[in-house]
Design a protein around this motif. Structure first.
Motif, mmCIF file in Angstrom:
data_model
loop_
_atom_site.group_PDB
_atom_site.id
_atom_site.type_symbol
_atom_site.label_atom_id
_atom_site.label_comp_id
_atom_site.label_asym_id
_atom_site.label_seq_id
_atom_site.Cartn_x
_atom_site.Cartn_y
_atom_site.Cartn_z
ATOM 1 N N VAL A 365 -54.483 34.545 31.034
ATOM 2 C CA VAL A 365 -53.072 34.739 31.388
ATOM 3 C C VAL A 365 -52.563 33.719 32.417
ATOM 4 O O VAL A 365 -51.424 33.264 32.332
ATOM 5 N N VAL A 366 -53.430 33.335 33.361
ATOM 6 C CA VAL A 366 -52.966 32.436 34.433
ATOM 7 C C VAL A 366 -52.570 31.051 33.888
ATOM 8 O O VAL A 366 -51.453 30.583 34.147
ATOM 9 N N PRO A 367 -53.441 30.383 33.107
ATOM 10 C CA PRO A 367 -53.038 29.067 32.585
ATOM 11 C C PRO A 367 -51.785 29.128 31.710
ATOM 12 O O PRO A 367 -50.945 28.225 31.766
ATOM 13 N N ILE A 368 -51.634 30.216 30.937
ATOM 14 C CA ILE A 368 -50.451 30.349 30.075
ATOM 15 C C ILE A 368 -49.192 30.515 30.926
ATOM 16 O O ILE A 368 -48.160 29.901 30.673
ATOM 17 N N TRP A 369 -49.294 31.326 31.972
ATOM 18 C CA TRP A 369 -48.148 31.536 32.857
ATOM 19 C C TRP A 369 -47.741 30.210 33.514
ATOM 20 O O TRP A 369 -46.563 29.894 33.608
ATOM 21 N N LYS A 370 -48.749 29.417 33.903
ATOM 22 C CA LYS A 370 -48.468 28.126 34.548
ATOM 23 C C LYS A 370 -47.659 27.231 33.623
ATOM 24 O O LYS A 370 -46.703 26.562 34.036
ATOM 25 N N THR A 371 -48.056 27.198 32.319
ATOM 26 C CA THR A 371 -47.338 26.362 31.357
ATOM 27 C C THR A 371 -45.950 26.923 31.082
ATOM 28 O O THR A 371 -44.969 26.175 30.967
ATOM 29 N N ALA A 372 -45.893 28.274 31.008
ATOM 30 C CA ALA A 372 -44.623 28.904 30.632
ATOM 31 C C ALA A 372 -43.531 28.699 31.680
ATOM 32 O O ALA A 372 -42.351 28.640 31.339
ATOM 33 N N VAL A 373 -43.931 28.590 32.959
ATOM 34 C CA VAL A 373 -42.907 28.450 33.998
ATOM 35 C C VAL A 373 -42.495 26.993 34.229
ATOM 36 O O VAL A 373 -41.544 26.728 34.937
ATOM 37 N N THR A 374 -43.220 26.068 33.574
ATOM 38 C CA THR A 374 -42.899 24.653 33.787
ATOM 39 C C THR A 374 -41.619 24.280 33.030
ATOM 40 O O THR A 374 -41.296 24.877 32.003
ATOM 41 N N ASP A 375 -40.943 23.306 33.538
ATOM 42 C CA ASP A 375 -39.700 22.832 32.925
ATOM 43 C C ASP A 375 -39.978 22.299 31.511
ATOM 44 O O ASP A 375 -40.919 21.536 31.326
ATOM 45 N N PRO A 376 -39.172 22.718 30.500
ATOM 46 C CA PRO A 376 -39.438 22.303 29.118
ATOM 47 C C PRO A 376 -39.510 20.789 28.954
ATOM 48 O O PRO A 376 -40.325 20.262 28.202
ATOM 49 N N ASP A 377 -38.679 20.095 29.690
ATOM 50 C CA ASP A 377 -38.648 18.650 29.587
ATOM 51 C C ASP A 377 -39.990 18.046 29.995
ATOM 52 O O ASP A 377 -40.539 17.174 29.330
ATOM 53 N N THR A 378 -40.544 18.578 31.114
ATOM 54 C CA THR A 378 -41.843 18.101 31.611
ATOM 55 C C THR A 378 -42.951 18.436 30.607
ATOM 56 O O THR A 378 -43.856 17.628 30.362
ATOM 57 N N VAL A 379 -42.889 19.662 30.075
ATOM 58 C CA VAL A 379 -43.937 20.110 29.161
ATOM 59 C C VAL A 379 -43.967 19.268 27.907
ATOM 60 O O VAL A 379 -45.034 18.896 27.387
ATOM 61 N N MET A 380 -42.783 18.912 27.393
ATOM 62 C CA MET A 380 -42.714 18.192 26.105
ATOM 63 C C MET A 380 -43.035 16.715 26.254
ATOM 64 O O MET A 380 -43.333 16.058 25.269
ATOM 65 N N ARG A 381 -42.923 16.195 27.449
ATOM 66 C CA ARG A 381 -43.130 14.765 27.644
ATOM 67 C C ARG A 381 -44.567 14.342 27.389
ATOM 68 O O ARG A 381 -45.469 15.049 27.754
#
Lengths: 381, 114
Positions: A365-381
């Motif tokens: 759950v922790v790693p997923i939460w970390k990704t989920a709260v990140t800005d979509p732009d940052t995640v997709m880059r």
């Protein structure tokens, strides 16, 4: 209400579709997860079933067993001590017993040689006869009427003919028994006439067992008195969860699984991160992403848990936990064939769930939460 | 490519079906065990009668050493019979616990109080 259910159902649909996009990875994880549950569940079900079986079969074990002790070692009981115990108030009967161990080099196994009580008509053996346990009969290919020879450590020979084979029903406690008559036993082991292995005491009032035991230990301070409660406590402690091998099995497999789950979740692939980013970009809330990922966890956890538990149940009830046989057998050659009937225990299932589902959820759950709260732009880059 | 007219089931339906199959399998196994219950009771009663008649005290799972074959009857030092503080060398020793009242004492470097 129905909107809420439909919403969750759509999230579940999406979670299943997302899992199906990576079939090898998720199927592998589910199988490893199920294997961990199977292993832990089998140990749990097997341990509790054996304990229950032993408690049921040994319910009428001797009320007190009196053993002579010298220098911390078991010593033969004497005729004088027998008289001393017989005179004790509250003791109805003292049964001197003869039993011992024999390493049979021909069968490469340890037997428990025993003389049945003279009052036990069902197991009476005459000179030249023997009654053998189920595992002895199996190991030595014995049937009723067949000759059975034993060689003592001093080289003495005992020729017997098998009178009967003890039933499978008592195999858990009698598999390695060889019953012979008293005279043969004494000659075979070179025992004098007034020496016995120990005494089994029958107490007039079962509630006075501890009092009688105390009085007896005052009279015979060199003796050790094992009560029925002690016997049950020892059997209860068999396969206790604190034990070495089972615990090591638990700890190492659980640790390996937690590492696997953590690695899987923390190493979210670029594709998975991009997927989360797109979902957020098209309007999914962080909570939606988390719920969808939670559903993924539920799908994997529930499937693996039920699959592992079902397999453990079948393993213990239908195959008497056959996979554990080599571990339990250790260096002994004789192993009883006995039926086990595990019971559904809500506390045990809850413990098993706690030991497997919680570490998995915590690790993912922790790693997923970390990704989920990140800005979509940052995640997709 | 799906055949015409084939409606691919929803993921939630597939998941519910999987869980249902596993639950039915579990219920079936438990049902079989319950059906076997009466036979189990008869078997246990027979085993109990044999054990009582022979005065048996322990399970015969580990016959390799006397303290693993009869843990309730073994003397307190039998696990160390080969020498003081010798480590157990029988595999079953890792499964069978020492007697419950064993090991109350401890080693100390302090002088005993006189």
């Amino acid at each position: 209400m129905s909107t809420l259910v439909e919403r969750e159902r759509h999230l579940l649909d999406f979670a299943v579709a997302s899992l199906a996009r990576r079939p090898t990875k998720n199927l592998g994880l589910t199988l490893v997860y199920a294997l961990v549950v199977f292993l832990l569940g089998s140990v749990m079900l097997f341990g509790s079933a054996v304990r229950r079986e032993a408690a049921a079969i040994l319910a009428d074990a001797p009320e007190i067993v009196a053993q002579n002790m010298v220098m911390g070692r078991h010593e033969l009981a004497t005729g004088a001590d027998l008289d001393a115990l017989k005179g004790l108030r509250g003791v109805r009967r003292v049964e001197p017993r003869l039993w011992g161990y024999l390493w049979d080099s021909a069968g490469a196994a340890n037997y428990t040689l025993m003389v049945p009580s003279p009052t036990d008509g069902a197991h009476a053996v005459a000179a030249g006869e023997s009654i053998v346990g189920e595992a002895v009969a199996r190991a030595r290919k014995l049937t009723v009427g067949k000759p059975f020879f034993l060689v003592s450590p001093t080289g003495k020979f005992l020729r017997t003919r098998v009178k009967a084979v003890l039933s499978d029903a008592s195999a858990l406690v009698s598999a390695d028994l060889v019953l012979v008559d008293e005279a043969s036993f004494r000659t075979f082991f070179g025992l004098p006439a007034d020496r016995w292995t120990d005494f089994a005491l029958t107490i007039t009032n079962p509630r006075e067992v501890s009092t009688v035991s105390e009085k007896a230990s005052v009279k015979l301070p060199g003796y050790r008195f094992v009560t029925r409660a002690d016997i049950h406590r020892t059997n209860e402690a068999l396969f206790s969860w604190r034990e070495g091998l089972a615990l090591a099995l638990f700890a190492s497999s659980l640790l390996a699984f937690v590492i696997l789950a953590f690695d899987k979740a923390s190493g979210l692939s670029a594709e998975e991160r991009r997927e989360i980013g797109i979902l957020k970009a098209i309007g999914w809330e962080t909570s939606d992403v988390l719920r969808m990922k939670l559903w993924e966890g539920v799908v994997i956890s529930l499937t693996a848990f039920l699959l592992g538990l079902l397999a453990a149940w079948v393993h213990v009830s239908a195959f008497s936990a056959g996979l554990f046989e080599p571990v339990l057998k250790g260096w002994s050659t004789l192993y009883p064939q006995f039926a086990l009937s595990p019971r559904i225990d809500a506390l045990e299932i809850a413990t098993l769930a706690l030991m497997t589902v919680v570490p998995y959820t915590a690790a993912t759950v922790v790693p997923i939460w970390k990704t989920a709260v990140t800005d979509p732009d940052t995640v997709m880059r | 490519m799906n055949a015409p007219g084939f409606v691919r089931p929803r993921g939630s339906t597939l998941f519910a079906a999987t869980v249902a199959v596993l639950l039915v399998g579990g219920a079936g196994s438990i049902g079989l065990a319950l059906l076997r219950g009466a036979a189990d009771e008869t078997r246990r009663a027979e085993g109990r009668a044999t054990a009582a008649a022979l005065g048996l005290t322990d399970v015969a799972l580990f016959g390799e050493a006397r303290y693993t074959r009869h843990p309730s009857q073994a003397d307190l030092a039998s696990a160390f019979q080969d020498g003081p503080a010798v480590l157990d060398h029988f595999p079953a020793g890792s499964l069978v616990r020492p007697p419950h009242d064993f090991g109350r004492g401890s080693f100390t470097t302090e002088e005993p109080i006189r």
